[in-house]
Scaffold this motif. Structure first.
Motif: not given
Length: 311
Positions: A288-311
Motif C-alpha cells: 500500500x505504501x509503495x502504491x501510494x508513493x508511486x501515485x504521489x511521485x507520478x503526480x509531481x510535474x516535471x519542470x522541463x515539461x513546462x514552457x520556458x517563461x517569457x523574458x
C-alpha cells in the motif's frame, strides 16, 4: 552416527551449498566466506569421503553421477536441520525480523515506519539491514526485500515493484534543462554498485551511445544521492531511492521519462516455513505504501515539461 564424526560439518555444508546453488561464488555468498575457502572445503571433504563429488572444468563445477544421490540426501538433511534450528529459535510472532538492503531501509523504509506501528501496535519490527543474501531457512529472518531479477534459489519470490530509473538533480541544476539532450551538459555522480548503467535511460530517450562526464563516483548509492542533493551532479536513480527526496523538493526529476531495468523489488520468504500473520500484515502495508508513493511521485510535474517563461 559415528561416521559423521569423520567428516567436518563445514565441509558438508560447503558441498551441499555448491551442489544446490551451482557455483563457488553463490555458495561463498550464502556461507559468508570466500570462494577460495569453499573450494578448499570441497577438496578436503572429497578426500574424507573417498570419492569425487564434482567434476572440474573451465566452465565450472558439475556434480558427478556418484555425487548426485549424496548431494540430494545432504540437501534434505540440512533442510531438516535448518527447520529444527528455526523451531528452536522461534520467537514470539509479535516480533517480525525483516532483512532489507541498507539503502532501502535508509531512503524508503524509515520514513514510513510510524505508519506501520500505528496500524499494527502489537507487532515490533526488527530491521536487519544487510547487502548479503541472508539464508532465510537457516536464520531468524521472517521476510526479506531484495532487488534483482527475482530468481533466487531456495526462496519464494513475489514482485513488489518493477524498477524504473530516471535522472535526478538539484533544483538549481535542473533550471536550464528543457530536453533530454541537455542533461549531457551536466556532470554525473555515479553509484559504482548499480546493476545498470546510464545507457538504459539514454537509449530509452533516443540518446543511445551518448557520452556522460563523470564528476564523482561512490561505492554507496546513498552517498551518490547525497552528492546529487548537494548539487554536485546528476544521478540515475530509481523510485524507492529518490522518491522521498523528489517529493520533498530537495531533488528534481527533470524529465517525465523513466526506463525499466529488467529488475524489481521482491518480497522473499523461506519455502520451508509458513508466513506469520505479522509478515502478511507487513507485506500488505508495504504494498500500500509503495502504491501510494508511486501515485504521489507520478503526480509531481516535471519542470522541463513546462514552457520556458517569457523574458
Amino acid at each position: 552416527m559415528r561416521e559423521i564424526n569423520t567428516v567436518h560439518l563445514n565441509g558438508l555444508r560447503a558441498v551441499e551449498a555448491v551442489g544446490r546453488l551451482g557455483s563457488l561464488a553463490a555458495a561463498a555468498d550464502e556461507l559468508g566466506v570466500t570462494p577460495g575457502a569453499v573450494s578448499q572445503q570441497l577438496v578436503k571433504t572429497e578426500a574424507q569421503l573417498g570419492r569425487v563429488l564434482f567434476e572440474r572444468s573451465p566452465r565450472g563445477l558439475a556434480v558427478t553421477e556418484a555425487g548426485r544421490p549424496i548431494l540430494a540426501r545432504l540437501s534434505r538433511a540440512f533442510a531438516e536441520l535448518a527447520q529444527a534450528v528455526g523451531e528452536a529459535r522461534r520467537r514470539d510472532e509479535s516480533v517480525l525480523t525483516v532483512s532489507v538492503a541498507p539503502i532501502f531501509a535508509a531512503r524508503w523504509l524509515v520514513y514510513r515506519l510510524n505508519g506501520f506501528a500505528e496500524r499494527h501496535p502489537d507487532v515490533r519490527l526488527r530491521i536487519d539491514a544487510t547487502t548479503r543474501l541472508v539464508s532465510l531457512d537457516a536464520s531468524d529472518v521472517d521476510l526479506g526485500i531484495r532487488v534483482g531479477a527475482g530468481r533466487w534459489p531456495g526462496v519464494r519470490s513475489e514482485l513488489l515493484l518493477e524498477q524504473e530509473v530516471f535522472p535526478v538533480c538539484s533544483p538549481a541544476l535542473a533550471a536550464e534543462l528543457r530536453e533530454p539532450a541537455d542533461i549531457l551538459k551536466l556532470p554525473v555522480v555515479v553509484d559504482e554498485h548499480a546493476m545498470f548503467s546510464w545507457d538504459v535511460w539514454l537509449k530509452s530517450v533516443g540518446l543511445a551511445g551518448a557520452e556522460m562526464s563523470v564528476r564523482h563516483s561512490f561505492n554507496d548509492a546513498s552517498l551518490a544521492l547525497d552528492a546529487a542533493i548537494a548539487g554536485q551532479g546528476v544521478m540515475l536513480a530509481w523510485q524507492t531511492l529518490a522518491g522521498y527526496a523528489v517529493m520533498k523538493g530537495s531533488l528534481v526529476a527533470p524529465f517525465g521519462m523513466r526506463a525499466k531495468t529488467g529488475f524489481g523489488h521482491y518480497f522473499v520468504t523461506a519455502t520451508s516455513r509458513r508466513e506469520s500473520k505479522a509478515a502478511l500484515a507487513f507485506k500488505q502495508w508495504v504494498r500500500e505504501e509503495v502504491e501510494e508513493g508511486m501515485r504521489q511521485l507520478a503526480a509531481i510535474p516535471a519542470p522541463s515539461a513546462a514552457p520556458p517563461s517569457s523574458p
